[in-house]
Design an enzyme around this catalytic site. Structure first.
Site, PDB file in Angstrom:
ATOM      1  N   ASP A  12       0.841  -1.194   0.000  1.00 51.25           N
ATOM      2  CA  ASP A  12       0.000   0.000   0.000  1.00 51.25           C
ATOM      3  C   ASP A  12       0.878   1.246   0.000  1.00 51.25           C
ATOM      4  O   ASP A  12       0.963   1.988   0.995  1.00 51.25           O
ATOM      5  CB  ASP A  12      -0.957  -0.024   1.193  1.00 51.25           C
ATOM      6  N   LYS A  33       0.460  -8.276  -1.907  1.00 51.78           N
ATOM      7  CA  LYS A  33      -0.831  -7.801  -2.415  1.00 51.78           C
ATOM      8  C   LYS A  33      -0.640  -6.442  -3.075  1.00 51.78           C
ATOM      9  O   LYS A  33      -0.048  -5.531  -2.502  1.00 51.78           O
ATOM     10  CB  LYS A  33      -1.828  -7.682  -1.254  1.00 51.78           C
ATOM     11  N   ASP A  60      -5.625  -7.011  -5.692  1.00 57.42           N
ATOM     12  CA  ASP A  60      -6.820  -6.687  -4.890  1.00 57.42           C
ATOM     13  C   ASP A  60      -7.430  -5.375  -5.380  1.00 57.42           C
ATOM     14  O   ASP A  60      -7.309  -4.335  -4.730  1.00 57.42           O
ATOM     15  CB  ASP A  60      -6.393  -6.599  -3.413  1.00 57.42           C
ATOM     16  N   LYS A  62     -10.735  -5.184  -6.176  1.00 60.23           N
ATOM     17  CA  LYS A  62     -12.125  -5.168  -5.665  1.00 60.23           C
ATOM     18  C   LYS A  62     -13.112  -4.662  -6.710  1.00 60.23           C
ATOM     19  O   LYS A  62     -13.778  -3.632  -6.521  1.00 60.23           O
ATOM     20  CB  LYS A  62     -12.230  -4.311  -4.402  1.00 60.23           C
ATOM     21  N   HIS A  64     -16.304  -3.855  -8.645  1.00 57.35           N
ATOM     22  CA  HIS A  64     -17.710  -3.700  -8.259  1.00 57.35           C
ATOM     23  C   HIS A  64     -18.364  -2.817  -9.311  1.00 57.35           C
ATOM     24  O   HIS A  64     -18.205  -1.596  -9.288  1.00 57.35           O
ATOM     25  CB  HIS A  64     -17.808  -3.055  -6.870  1.00 57.35           C
ATOM     26  N   ASP A  65     -19.071  -3.462 -10.257  1.00 56.66           N
ATOM     27  CA  ASP A  65     -19.651  -2.693 -11.353  1.00 56.66           C
ATOM     28  C   ASP A  65     -20.724  -3.560 -12.014  1.00 56.66           C
ATOM     29  O   ASP A  65     -21.041  -4.645 -11.507  1.00 56.66           O
ATOM     30  CB  ASP A  65     -18.520  -2.304 -12.351  1.00 56.66           C
ATOM     31  N   ILE A  66     -21.249  -3.112 -13.140  1.00 56.62           N
ATOM     32  CA  ILE A  66     -22.246  -3.925 -13.841  1.00 56.62           C
ATOM     33  C   ILE A  66     -21.541  -5.158 -14.434  1.00 56.62           C
ATOM     34  O   ILE A  66     -20.315  -5.158 -14.613  1.00 56.62           O
ATOM     35  CB  ILE A  66     -22.969  -3.107 -14.942  1.00 56.62           C
ATOM     36  N   ASN A  68     -21.069  -6.547 -17.352  1.00 60.25           N
ATOM     37  CA  ASN A  68     -20.197  -6.424 -18.522  1.00 60.25           C
ATOM     38  C   ASN A  68     -18.845  -5.798 -18.159  1.00 60.25           C
ATOM     39  O   ASN A  68     -17.791  -6.229 -18.641  1.00 60.25           O
ATOM     40  CB  ASN A  68     -20.907  -5.579 -19.596  1.00 60.25           C
ATOM     41  N   THR A 124     -13.608  -5.110   6.092  1.00 64.30           N
ATOM     42  CA  THR A 124     -13.284  -5.248   7.518  1.00 64.30           C
ATOM     43  C   THR A 124     -13.231  -3.899   8.243  1.00 64.30           C
ATOM     44  O   THR A 124     -13.092  -3.853   9.460  1.00 64.30           O
ATOM     45  CB  THR A 124     -11.929  -5.965   7.691  1.00 64.30           C
ATOM     46  N   ARG A 186      -4.577  -7.884  13.582  1.00 68.48           N
ATOM     47  CA  ARG A 186      -3.742  -6.975  14.363  1.00 68.48           C
ATOM     48  C   ARG A 186      -3.072  -7.723  15.520  1.00 68.48           C
ATOM     49  O   ARG A 186      -3.769  -8.199  16.441  1.00 68.48           O
ATOM     50  CB  ARG A 186      -4.609  -5.839  14.946  1.00 68.48           C
ATOM     51  N   ARG A 216      -0.094  -2.576   7.752  1.00 68.35           N
ATOM     52  CA  ARG A 216       0.601  -1.550   8.541  1.00 68.35           C
ATOM     53  C   ARG A 216       1.339  -2.045   9.769  1.00 68.35           C
ATOM     54  O   ARG A 216       2.400  -1.485  10.069  1.00 68.35           O
ATOM     55  CB  ARG A 216      -0.395  -0.418   8.864  1.00 68.35           C
TER      56      ARG A 216
HETATM   57  O1  LIG Z   1     -12.263  -6.228   3.747  1.00 67.37           O
HETATM   58  C1  LIG Z   1     -11.104  -5.890   3.415  1.00 67.37           C
HETATM   59  C2  LIG Z   1     -10.580  -6.133   2.154  1.00 67.37           C
HETATM   60  C3  LIG Z   1      -9.304  -5.756   1.867  1.00 67.37           C
HETATM   61  N1  LIG Z   1      -8.540  -5.128   2.789  1.00 67.37           N
HETATM   62  C4  LIG Z   1      -7.147  -4.756   2.397  1.00 67.37           C
HETATM   63  O2  LIG Z   1      -6.226  -5.426   3.260  1.00 67.37           O
HETATM   64  C5  LIG Z   1      -5.172  -4.565   3.625  1.00 67.37           C
HETATM   65  C6  LIG Z   1      -5.145  -4.411   5.125  1.00 67.37           C
HETATM   66  O3  LIG Z   1      -4.092  -3.574   5.486  1.00 67.37           O
HETATM   67  P1  LIG Z   1      -3.805  -3.183   6.993  1.00 67.37           P
HETATM   68  O4  LIG Z   1      -2.726  -2.149   6.889  1.00 67.37           O
HETATM   69  O5  LIG Z   1      -3.353  -4.438   7.680  1.00 67.37           O
HETATM   70  O6  LIG Z   1      -5.068  -2.649   7.594  1.00 67.37           O
HETATM   71  C7  LIG Z   1      -5.380  -3.253   2.870  1.00 67.37           C
HETATM   72  O7  LIG Z   1      -4.586  -3.289   1.706  1.00 67.37           O
HETATM   73  C8  LIG Z   1      -6.849  -3.272   2.490  1.00 67.37           C
HETATM   74  O8  LIG Z   1      -7.082  -2.649   1.241  1.00 67.37           O
HETATM   75  C9  LIG Z   1      -9.038  -4.881   4.026  1.00 67.37           C
HETATM   76  O9  LIG Z   1      -8.366  -4.296   4.913  1.00 67.37           O
HETATM   77  N2  LIG Z   1     -10.316  -5.277   4.314  1.00 67.37           N
END
Ligand SMILES: O=c1ccn([C@@H]2O[C@H](COP(=O)(O)O)[C@@H](O)[C@H]2O)c(=O)[nH]1
Length: 239
Positions: A12, A33, A60, A62, A64-66, A68, A124, A186, A216
């Site tokens: 990230d 990721k 990742d 994610k 989320h769309d129609i 097609n 989450t 965590r 993180r």
């Molecule tokens: O529901 C979700 C889906 C994806 N994520 C992704 O996981 C990591 C979590 O990073 P942390 O720094 O450990 O919080 C992040 O890239 C999110 O895009 C998620 O947290 N929850």
């Protein structure tokens, strides 16, 4: 699979230079990721970098769309030879089915193995209050996450992302072959930040997760390698 192979670390960051610096600080990490920040800022180059280093890749984005559009994005993503791709289950039955077919087409076009398609059940970063009061979903959160996972399974996806709080129920209902990936992890010594449904790495694995996404607590630690090793030690000590 060793415990360390079950930890996926998100890149990230905004630049390839920052990504490479992180990859080099954590040579033992085998599964990385790539998410929205890096892919939107720099495109697909990072995927080539990771493949050259023989790393596994969780793309990742994610979707989320129609239907097609989800199918088109999945087809394109599958040409890169990545291991996992995410799609929001709330995109709906038709979008999920179309993604499954498109993934095979993309992999064929790219001359690579098809990725595993993974559904997002409920981010989450959301809790029961968010689901009920802001999203106006009138069912309990664990039941909602389960229904999203079942929709993904029925439509041919290979697994789901859920929080550690739901993983045990999803494992029981969806079975051992359905891949369950938990962010929201965590260690006791880390800061929770914007995550809302969290458990420790040991608790999440014991509850039934195949993979943990831990960002993180590792990537922003003063010594990422120490943080990574501490987590691996915690996981090695569970039975
Ligand atoms: O529901 C979700 C889906 C994806 N994520 C992704 O996981 C990591 C979590 O990073 P942390 O720094 O450990 O919080 C992040 O890239 C999110 O895009 C998620 O947290 N929850």
């Amino acid at each position: 699979m060793s415990v360390s192979d079950r930890i996926i670390v998100p890149l990230d960051v905004a630049t390839e230079a920052d990504a490479i610096a992180l990859i080099e600080k954590l040579p033992q990490v085998s599964f990385w990721k790539v998410g929205l920040e890096l892919f939107v800022s720099r495109g697909s180059e990072i995927l080539r970098i990771l493949k050259n280093r023989e790393k596994r890749i969780f793309l990742d984005l994610k979707f989320h769309d129609i239907p097609n559009t989800v199918a088109g994005a999945t087809r394109a993503a599958a040409t890169y030879g990545v291991d996992l791709i995410t799609i929001h289950a709330v995109a709906g039955r038709e979008a999920l089915k179309r993604a499954v077919a498109a993934s095979d087409e993309g992999a064929k076009a790219g001359g690579c193995a098809p990725p595993k398609l993974i559904a997002i059940t409920l981010l989450t970063s959301l809790n029961s209050r968010d689901l009920a009061f802001d999203l106006k979903v009138p069912i309990e959160l664990p039941e909602y996450a389960l229904q999203m996972a079942l929709l993904a399974q029925e439509t041919g996806l290979h697994g789901a992302v859920c929080s550690p709080h739901e993983v045990s129920q999803l494992r029981q209902v969806c079975g051992d072959n359905f891949i369950l990936i938990c962010p929201g992890v965590r260690p006791k010594w880390s800061v929770i930040g914007d995550q809302r449904r969290t458990m420790t790495p040991g608790e999440a694995i014991k509850a039934g997760a195949d993979y943990l996404v831990i960002g993180r607590p590792i990537t922003t630690a003063s010594n990422p390698l120490d943080a990574w090793e501490k987590i691996c030690d915690e996981l090695s000590s569970i039975n």
